[in-house]
Design a protein around this motif. Structure first.
Motif, PDB file in Angstrom:
ATOM      1  N   GLU A  44       0.840  -1.195   0.000  1.00 15.74           N
ATOM      2  CA  GLU A  44       0.000   0.000   0.000  1.00 15.74           C
ATOM      3  C   GLU A  44       0.879   1.250   0.000  1.00 15.74           C
ATOM      4  O   GLU A  44       1.768   1.394   0.835  1.00 15.74           O
ATOM      5  N   ASN A 166      -9.161  -1.347   0.041  1.00 16.79           N
ATOM      6  CA  ASN A 166      -8.173  -1.942  -0.872  1.00 16.79           C
ATOM      7  C   ASN A 166      -8.719  -3.202  -1.534  1.00 16.79           C
ATOM      8  O   ASN A 166      -8.013  -4.206  -1.658  1.00 16.79           O
ATOM      9  N   ARG A 169      -6.963  -5.983  -3.961  1.00 18.20           N
ATOM     10  CA  ARG A 169      -5.528  -5.752  -3.779  1.00 18.20           C
ATOM     11  C   ARG A 169      -5.007  -6.694  -2.695  1.00 18.20           C
ATOM     12  O   ARG A 169      -5.575  -6.757  -1.602  1.00 18.20           O
TER      13      ARG A 169
END
Length: 225
Positions: A44, A166, A169
């Motif tokens: 991230e 997210n 991901r």
């Protein structure tokens, strides 16, 4: 901020890293397109800085790839190609801004800060997070699945919010540990797995589909089946 810099020229990468570190930012460097794409997908970052001309995979291909996978991290392209058509093509691939080499470092900082402000403004207006039939209201802290309210502890809520911010991901154990428990947390302990099991039981048991998936050797990802 945490920044990913994908730049194959070591001198330019070192120059940018030094300046950003002095500005208080944390920089991760990839020196080729394959490594840069892998890092962008697995970790991230607040901002991604991509050179266009890279070994193996171009910056434009990386940008297109991460956008197709649902990663909305702001992307700043660096390139020696400064025509209008070049810039338009970069923006069409999902880039947020375009800076032509050579550039003044002050301008790079200003562009990064502008992207960060824009991202923060979008985050504050995005009060509701959704995936499938699961929703999270960031003001009221209410979590619903199939319109049924789910009660979470503070850590479970922080974990779920991170996953929903997210989606699609892969989040490593280190990413999760740092975000939910802080920098000093031992990501090698089994606490992360325990809490993910707690969260799975609450948002998946009794519902039609799984949302949190284990990626062996890499981490976890929240996505629709």
């Amino acid at each position: 901020m945490r920044l990913l810099l994908v730049e194959d020229e070591p001198k330019i990468a070192a120059f940018i890293e030094k300046g950003l570190n002095e500005n208080g930012d944390e920089v991760t460097i990839a020196y080729d397109g394959k490594s840069g794409e892998r890092m962008a997908l697995q970790s991230e970052f607040d901002i991604i800085i991509l050179d266009v001309m890279l070994p193996f995979v171009s910056g434009l291909e990386i940008c297109k790839s991460i956008r197709e996978k649902g990663i909305n991290t702001p992307v700043l392209m660096l390139t020696a190609l400064g025509t209008v058509d070049d810039k338009v093509h970069g923006l069409q691939q999902g880039a947020d801004d375009y800076l032509v080499k050579p550039f003044h470092f002050k301008e790079l900082i200003a562009r990064i800060q502008a992207l960060a402000r824009r991202q923060n403004q979008q985050a504050t207006t995005n009060n509701e997070l959704h995936i499938a039939d699961l929703s999270l209201n960031r003001s009221s802290k209410i979590v619903l699945r199939e319109n049924k309210e789910i009660t979470l502890t503070a850590k479970e809520y922080a974990l779920l919010e991170m996953f929903m911010q997210n989606t699609n991901r892969v989040l490593s154990r280190g990413d999760i540990a740092e975000h939910v428990w802080g920098y000093d947390f031992d990501s090698g302990s089994n606490v992360i797995d325990v809490y993910i099991n707690y969260l799975r039981n609450k948002i998946e048991r009794g519902f039609s589909s799984k949302l949190i998936h284990t990626i062996v050797g890499m981490g976890y990802v929240m996505k629709e089946q």
